[in-house]
Write a protein that holds these residues in place. Structure first.
Motif: not given
Ligand SMILES: [Zn+2]
Length: 741
Positions: A353, A363-364, A400-401, A429
């Motif tokens: 993502h 992240d990410p 995605e989150e 990820d």
């Molecule tokens: Zn992530």
């Protein structure tokens, strides 16, 4: 000496013995290739490696994480545009696939201690002079849990430890109920969404979640900016959408969220929480916890704050008010395609993502820059005349989150063509230095064993496989894991639950999937906070991006081996062995429930993989007061015996050329592990070998229909679930028998 330093020292003392095994492996033919094909593929991989550039990855990391870039933000859109430009410049046919999704953002967040005394929570993270990124916060979303419902509640607090089923059993023994109260839970041990889900089921009217300093703050080490651990004001954001029911856009379950899609009313969306929930820092939590009374908590519930922890209820009484902007935003998935030179209708998909809760350096983006380096190198190889045999699709997912939304909507939208053409999905990820960690479909376990034996660990100079074996030999959580680290031909890969974008591919469509990350040597407290920045990442997580390069080498090799193999590198002996392990766990769990004397908690998923690396294992087993019947596991054993024989026969075929039809039968074999009706009570989840636990969220349940009906004491359902699982294994055995002829 902390865990990681000890591990490293011991690893180095062990690896010399394992290194020789690794060089032997490197001389063998690759799974799915003949001798000439293996030599050509290895030469291609050496060329691929030479094109991975850590400094270029670092520049992308800085650029893409310069400002907060959540879905719907200006920087999120700019990043999608930038990614599309880059993929196009590398020779890919690139599009931005847009979906219209519901994305709540905070409008009102109020939390105060009403009595005794008074205190108003700041709900704010502090900018730090030492980290300039923390001052670039124009578009930063303040700390909140996405898909909490709106609400204003006032009640006494009850401390529920991590808010797991077993914690409520302890509260019950103390005669404490959360009925009509506000639960305050620690982050950790379970996926966060389980905490308000369970609190709500137990009658609580609100939930607070805070990060205790014992778990990832000053109880672990120096805090940011002096060290990597959690700043006192830091708050973990995150979704509390009920993803174990279905992930993705809450209004369009099962279908792509295109502009004309038929949508649920928000009031009918079952994956929004029942009660309001807010995450807070330990700085904001301390005055609330200090004002609590009632029984002192058990020793294992204590955290790291300088107070005596009490269970309540009250006398601390708090008021919580939450209102959200329930707005529709556009999610921008970047989809880049390189047509296969020999088998264009067979697709290998590689994704990570691009949206973050904040700056999102770890992240990410730390995983995304590895994917970018891979895609660039593959594009250059194609332009030099070495195009992949199968079609490659690189995907940078949005949203995605908040709940795996971008990937889920794309998969639902393209379900028919993906079911027909998708060979495998490879996900990354976040990434950081340490040990290789692979989860996925066990038909690809042998492939991944070969890949990890061929990539060199940057810190120790042995293969990443050898380094992980050395760690597990010392720190494996039980004797079987330690023994297998030395003696099993391939390391077991973990079964996948949920928590990243592989979920719709694997669990909704039955596309064989792999998730890859390095980690374990750079514990920190930045996850989903303001402090997940470029500065933090380069200082503490992976200085020089050596493990970013290693990630690109592992994921790139796996992608290219699947893309170029003469016979697709699926095999079934490892799969059979893993299913047999899961069945033995379920039988042990059943026996323990029946005898009532064993600690069932330690048996649930025991030995599936390294407990120390998985924070989701502390699932409370139901304590059984009802008689546990004897179930008929014989049909499952018989199905497995048949699969075992077929898998052994198939081993004689793995180095022989395969027709397109044989390859189709190979890659579609994972589909046989799904059922159109899905799991009981959650039809979106079709896979009957791997699912996220209904009460663990991210944590996996293998053979979930059987296992969860036993764990949840729904004994009447067990035999039916055994029949479903056995039929699915029998169908797979018949397929492998066909392939072995
Ligand atoms: Zn992530």
């Amino acid at each position: 000496m902390n865990r990681s330093a000890k591990t490293l020292a011991l690893s180095i003392s062990l690896i010399s013995g394992l290194a020789s095994t690794q060089s032997l492996l490197a001389a063998e033919t690759l799974l799915g290739f003949d001798a000439a094909g293996s030599a050509a593929q290895r030469a291609l991989e050496a060329d691929f490696d030479s094109r991975i550039d850590a400094r270029e990855m670092e520049a992308w990391l800085r650029d893409l994480s310069f400002e907060p870039h959540h879905v719907g933000s200006p920087k999120g859109y700019a990043n999608a545009q930038r990614l599309a430009e880059l993929f196009t410049s590398w020779g890919y046919a690139t599009e931005i696939a847009e979906y219209e999704i519901l994305f709540p953002t905070p409008k009102t967040r109020e939390l105060e201690l009403v009595s005794p005394g008074s205190f108003t929570a700041s709900l704010t993270e502090e900018a730090l002079d030492e980290d300039p990124s923390t001052s670039r916060t124009q578009d930063l979303l303040p700390p909140y849990n996405a898909f909490s419902r709106d609400g204003e509640v006032e009640a006494e607090l009850v401390f529920v430890n991590y808010g797991m089923p077993a914690d409520y059993e302890v509260l019950e023994r103390h005669g404490i109920s959360v009925e009509g109260k506000i639960a305050i839970a620690k982050y950790g041990r379970s996926w966060r969404g389980i905490k308000p889900k369970l609190a709500g089921e137990k009658g609580a009217i609100g939930t607070l979640i805070y990060s205790d300093p014992l778990d990832d703050g000053y109880g672990q080490g120096e805090t940011y900016p002096q060290g990597p651990f959690k700043h006192e004001s830091a708050v973990q954001r995150g979704s509390v959408m009920d993803m174990p029911t279905y992930p993705g856009d809450v209004l369009t379950p099962g279908i792509g969220a295109t502009p004309d899609a038929v949508r649920l009313d928000r009031a009918d969306a079952p994956t929004i929480t029942e009660i309001p929930v807010l995450p807070i820092s330990h700085k904001d939590a301390m005055p609330l916890l200090a004002a609590m009374g009632g029984d002192v908590v058990p020793a294992e519930w204590r955290g790291g704050l300088p107070i005596t922890y009490h269970m309540g209820p009250g006398p601390a009484r708090v008021r919580l008010k939450l209102e959200f902007n329930w707005t529709m935003v556009t999610a921008y998935n970047v989809i880049a395609r390189l047509e296969g030179s020999e088998f264009p209708d067979e697709w290998v998909i590689r994704g990570n993502h691009h949206d973050g809760w904040n700056h999102g350096a770890a992240d990410p983006i730390s995983g995304l820059v590895a994917l970018m380096a891979e895609a660039k190198a593959v594009g250059e190889l194609a332009q030099a005349g070495n195009a992949p045999a199968r079609t490659l699709i690189y995907a940078a997912w949005d949203a995605e989150e908040p709940g795996l939304i971008g990937s889920t909507e794309w998969v639902e939208h393209h379900a028919a063509e993906l079911s027909e053409h998708a060979v495998a999905y490879l996900n990354t990820d976040g990434n950081s230095r340490g040990f290789i960690n692979i989860g996925g479909s066990h038909t690809l376990e042998k492939l991944m064993g070969g890949v990890t034996a061929d990539v060199i660990d940057p810190q120790t100079g042995v293969s990443v496989d050898a380094r992980r074996r050395a760690m597990l030999t010392l720190e494996g959580s039980n004797a079987r894991i330690k023994n297998e680290a030395k003696n099993r031909a391939q390391l077991r890969i973990s079964p996948l639950g949920s928590g990243s974008d592989y979920t719709p591919f694997l669990q909704h469509l039955g596309i064989a999937s792999i998730n890859i990350a390095f980690g374990g040597e750079a514990q920190d407290g930045s996850y989903h906070t303001l402090y997940d920045t470029y500065e933090h990442y380069l200082k503490f997580r992976d200085p020089g991006l050596y493990y970013g390069v290693a990630l690109a080498q592992v994921a790139g090799r796996a992608t290219l081996r699947i893309a170029n193999a003469q016979r697709l590198p699926f095999e079934f002996a490892g799969l059979t062995d893993n299913i047999a392990l899961y069945l033995s766990e379920i039988e042990a769990l059943t026996d323990a429930l029946r005898s009532g004397t064993e600690d069932t908690n330690s048996l649930i998923d025991a030995g599936t993989y390294d407990l120390a690396l998985d924070p989701t294992k502390n699932l409370g087993a139901p304590s059984s007061n009802q008689p546990v019947p004897y179930f008929n596991f014989a049909r499952l054993h018989n199905a497995l015996t048949r699969l075992d024989a077929a898998a052994t026969a198939y081993e004689g075929k793995v180095d022989q050329p395969a027709s397109a039809e044989v390859n189709r039968l190979l890659y579609s074999s994972e589909r046989l592990l799904t059922r159109g009706h899905g799991l009981a009570g959650r039809p979106w989840f079709k896979h009957h070998l791997y699912a996220p636990g209904f009460y663990t969220g991210y944590g996996v349940k293998t053979l979930p229909g059987v296992r969860e009906s036993i764990e949840q004491l729904q004994f009447d359902a067990v035999d039916e679930q055994i029949v479903i699982a056995a039929q699915m294994i029998e169908e797979l055995a018949a397929r492998v028998e066909d392939l072995s002829r």
